[in-house]
Scaffold this motif. Structure first.
Motif, PDB file in Angstrom:
ATOM      1  N   SER A 184       0.820  -1.207   0.000  1.00  0.00           N
ATOM      2  CA  SER A 184       0.000   0.000   0.000  1.00  0.00           C
ATOM      3  C   SER A 184       0.850   1.251   0.000  1.00  0.00           C
ATOM      4  CB  SER A 184      -0.951  -0.003   1.202  1.00  0.00           C
ATOM      5  OG  SER A 184      -0.226  -0.057   2.409  1.00  0.00           O
ATOM      6  N   PHE A 225      -6.357  -5.899  -6.774  1.00  0.00           N
ATOM      7  CA  PHE A 225      -7.754  -6.065  -6.362  1.00  0.00           C
ATOM      8  C   PHE A 225      -8.283  -7.448  -6.737  1.00  0.00           C
ATOM      9  CE2 PHE A 225     -12.382  -5.109  -7.243  1.00  0.00           C
ATOM     10  CZ  PHE A 225     -12.750  -4.866  -5.932  1.00  0.00           C
ATOM     11  N   TRP A 262     -14.159 -15.539  -1.744  1.00  0.00           N
ATOM     12  CA  TRP A 262     -12.789 -15.089  -1.987  1.00  0.00           C
ATOM     13  C   TRP A 262     -11.814 -15.811  -1.079  1.00  0.00           C
ATOM     14  CZ3 TRP A 262     -11.185 -12.809  -6.104  1.00  0.00           C
ATOM     15  CH2 TRP A 262      -9.954 -12.126  -6.129  1.00  0.00           C
ATOM     16  N   LEU A 291     -17.074  -3.977  -1.694  1.00  0.00           N
ATOM     17  CA  LEU A 291     -15.765  -4.612  -1.838  1.00  0.00           C
ATOM     18  C   LEU A 291     -14.695  -3.577  -2.146  1.00  0.00           C
ATOM     19  CD1 LEU A 291     -16.781  -7.678  -4.035  1.00  0.00           C
ATOM     20  CD2 LEU A 291     -16.403  -7.654  -1.555  1.00  0.00           C
ATOM     21  N   GLU A 322     -13.930  -1.595   1.043  1.00  0.00           N
ATOM     22  CA  GLU A 322     -13.177  -2.400   2.002  1.00  0.00           C
ATOM     23  C   GLU A 322     -11.727  -2.568   1.552  1.00  0.00           C
ATOM     24  OE1 GLU A 322     -14.274  -4.044   5.093  1.00  0.00           O
ATOM     25  OE2 GLU A 322     -15.548  -2.294   4.762  1.00  0.00           O
ATOM     26  N   PHE A 323     -11.519  -2.773   0.273  1.00  0.00           N
ATOM     27  CA  PHE A 323     -10.171  -2.915  -0.281  1.00  0.00           C
ATOM     28  C   PHE A 323      -9.377  -1.633  -0.078  1.00  0.00           C
ATOM     29  CE2 PHE A 323      -7.322  -2.367  -3.984  1.00  0.00           C
ATOM     30  CZ  PHE A 323      -6.518  -3.483  -3.842  1.00  0.00           C
ATOM     31  N   CYS A 324      -9.975  -0.503  -0.398  1.00  0.00           N
ATOM     32  CA  CYS A 324      -9.281   0.776  -0.243  1.00  0.00           C
ATOM     33  C   CYS A 324      -8.979   1.072   1.227  1.00  0.00           C
ATOM     34  CB  CYS A 324     -10.116   1.903  -0.848  1.00  0.00           C
ATOM     35  SG  CYS A 324     -10.229   1.861  -2.639  1.00  0.00           S
ATOM     36  N   GLU A 345      -8.598  -1.199   3.665  1.00  0.00           N
ATOM     37  CA  GLU A 345      -7.595  -2.145   4.169  1.00  0.00           C
ATOM     38  C   GLU A 345      -6.186  -1.726   3.767  1.00  0.00           C
ATOM     39  OE1 GLU A 345      -6.691  -6.975   4.107  1.00  0.00           O
ATOM     40  OE2 GLU A 345      -8.523  -6.165   3.236  1.00  0.00           O
TER      41      GLU A 345
END
Length: 293
Positions: A2, A24, A74, A168, A171-173, A175
């Motif tokens: 990140s 992603f 997933w 999703l 949540e990805f961004c 995390e």
């Protein structure tokens, strides 16, 4: 990772967005088959479905008549349904499941909602209308997307399900602590590559966009303490289908244990075999399966 993506975004948001989009779709871990699952899966007929140069591994028990499709989430695999499969077989169903690309024994390092849809469509072409479709987590969203595209199932079960693709993304961004500009870059790529031609007000996909195409009864089971996919997503699926849906809220099972809980398995088997009365239930009237001591 990140830190690197955020640093690159200060120089080139496009380049960083491309890297984030690739990440992603890459599971960070590949689930292995558990020893408790091996005997059941040794007795299955295995096949393969090619998709975008990768392979999904398919599993079939039975003759293919009265098919029930099980769709994993997933970083998971088809064998996670090992506690549900024997009960389905005892009731005379054939059971079909698979490992998507990048998951289980599937090849490749990544997959997308489009690849899930392709796999479900090919299985539907092979076996016809599914007597039931049971999906977990991301597999729920992908299944509704496939059903909207023509896959048919007489009953639908959503376990720990995702209602909104945008959930999703958020949540990805969160995390990865990605900068806001990267969320916009990701959303642009998602629209271009995953949902081309979709009207702006319907992008990205949500289960609520599929309700008009679905007349089947829906069972929604979600744990109130799910830290991976918040219970609001499950409630939202049930709300989207109104009188077609039955909502069960569990306690103490989290995101993954819900698949093997005996009470959840029993509820799913009863629904697959008998359906439900389709009585509307408000959020306050949701049934609750309490945690076992």
């Amino acid at each position: 990772m990140s830190t690197t993506i955020n640093a690159v975004s200060r120089v080139s948001a496009g380049l960083a967005g491309s890297a984030a989009y690739t990440l992603f779709h890459m599971p960070l871990a590949r689930s292995k088959m558990r020893s408790s699952e091996r005997e059941l899966f040794a007795a299955t007929h295995r096949g393969r479905i090619r998709v975008n140069g990768k392979s999904a591994v398919t599993y079939l028990w039975g003759s293919g008549e009265r098919p029930v499709l099980l769709v994993h989430g997933w970083q998971s695999r088809g064998s996670r349904y090992a506690d549900l499969i024997p009960g389905l077989l005892d009731r005379g169903y054939s059971v079909v499941t698979f490992d998507a690309p990048g998951h289980g024994d599937g090849t490749g390092r990544s997959t997308t909602i489009l690849e899930y849809r392709s796999i479900l469509t090919e299985l539907h072409d092979q076996y016809g209308t599914f007597e039931a479709l049971v999906a977990h987590s991301l597999g729920t969203l992908a299944s509704f997307y496939a059903i909207k595209g023509g896959v048919k199932a007489e009953r639908i079960v959503a376990l720990s399900g995702v209602r909104d693709f945008e959930y999703l993304l958020d949540e990805f961004c969160a995390e990865l602590k990605l900068r806001p500009v990267l969320r916009g870059e990701l959303l642009t790529r998602i629209g271009k590559h995953l949902f081309p031609g979709m009207p702006a007000d319907l992008m990205p996909f949500s289960v609520s966009h599929a309700t008009e195409a679905i007349t089947a009864p829906v069972l929604v089971v979600h744990d109130e303490g799910d830290s991976r996919i918040g219970v609001g997503q499950g409630r939202g699926i049930a709300e989207a289908f109104g009188d077609q849906a039955r909502l069960i809220i569990t306690q103490g099972l989290g995101h993954r244990r819900i698949l093997g809980d005996p009470e959840v398995v029993r509820a799913v088997l009863e629904f697959v075999e008998h359906g439900h009365d389709a009585a509307g239930r408000s959020e306050a009237q949701a049934e609750v399966i309490p945690a076992k001591d």
